[in-house]
Design a protein around this motif. Structure first.
Motif, short mmCIF file in Angstrom:
data_model
loop_
_atom_site.label_atom_id
_atom_site.label_comp_id
_atom_site.label_asym_id
_atom_site.label_seq_id
_atom_site.Cartn_x
_atom_site.Cartn_y
_atom_site.Cartn_z
N CYS A 68 0.83 -0.94 0.29
CA CYS A 68 -0.19 0.22 0.13
C CYS A 68 1.16 0.97 0.34
O CYS A 68 1.85 1.18 1.10
CB CYS A 68 -0.93 0.09 1.13
SG CYS A 68 -1.85 1.25 1.26
N ALA A 69 0.62 2.18 -0.92
CA ALA A 69 1.03 3.76 -0.83
C ALA A 69 1.02 4.69 0.09
O ALA A 69 1.86 5.01 0.08
CB ALA A 69 1.02 4.34 -2.15
N TYR A 73 5.09 2.85 6.28
CA TYR A 73 6.18 1.50 5.96
C TYR A 73 6.33 -0.18 6.18
O TYR A 73 5.88 -1.16 6.10
CB TYR A 73 8.44 1.70 5.34
CG TYR A 73 8.74 1.12 4.92
CD1 TYR A 73 8.54 0.35 2.98
CD2 TYR A 73 9.72 0.18 5.72
CE1 TYR A 73 9.38 -0.48 2.63
CE2 TYR A 73 10.50 -1.04 4.82
CZ TYR A 73 10.05 -0.34 3.91
OH TYR A 73 11.31 -1.96 3.27
N ASN A 74 6.30 0.75 7.85
CA ASN A 74 6.63 -0.76 9.14
C ASN A 74 4.92 -1.91 8.57
O ASN A 74 5.47 -2.63 9.60
CB ASN A 74 6.73 -0.59 10.49
CG ASN A 74 6.29 1.03 10.34
OD1 ASN A 74 5.03 1.67 10.00
ND2 ASN A 74 6.00 1.00 11.82
#
Length: 106
Positions: A68-69, A73-74
């Motif tokens: 998913c953009a 990030y984690n």
């Protein structure tokens, strides 16, 4: 030299037009860079007076999962849902027909 029927350009207008004419080939080349930020591409298209519709890349591999953009990030949420305008991946939490960035720019 200006024609007799045309009014001569002011020095400022001349320098602006000259700089635009000299930068146009470089900006067109820059549009083809795949990592170019979307905002920069939009500005270049406006300056060059090109069509502002961004063509999303072909999705021949629509079954592939991507991260998913919009999630941090984690979390690394995988999804098969994509924005119909820019083709960025969107997880179930962020899923809609169009991502928030495309909706705001529309």
């Amino acid at each position: 030299m200006a024609r007799k029927s045309e009014k001569a350009l002011s020095r400022k207008k001349f320098t602006v037009k000259l700089s635009e004419d000299l930068l146009a080939p470089w900006m067109k080349k820059r549009l083809n860079v795949p990592t170019l930020p979307r905002s920069t591409g939009t500005i270049i298209r406006e300056l060059l007076k090109l069509d502002l519709n961004i063509q999303p890349p072909e999705q021949s591999d629509s079954k592939k999962r991507k991260i998913c953009a919009f999630c941090p990030y984690n979390l690394r949420r995988m999804t098969r849902n994509f924005c119909q305008t820019c083709s960025r991946a969107m997880c179930g939490e962020h899923h809609a027909n169009m991502c928030k960035d495309c909706f705001e720019n529309k």
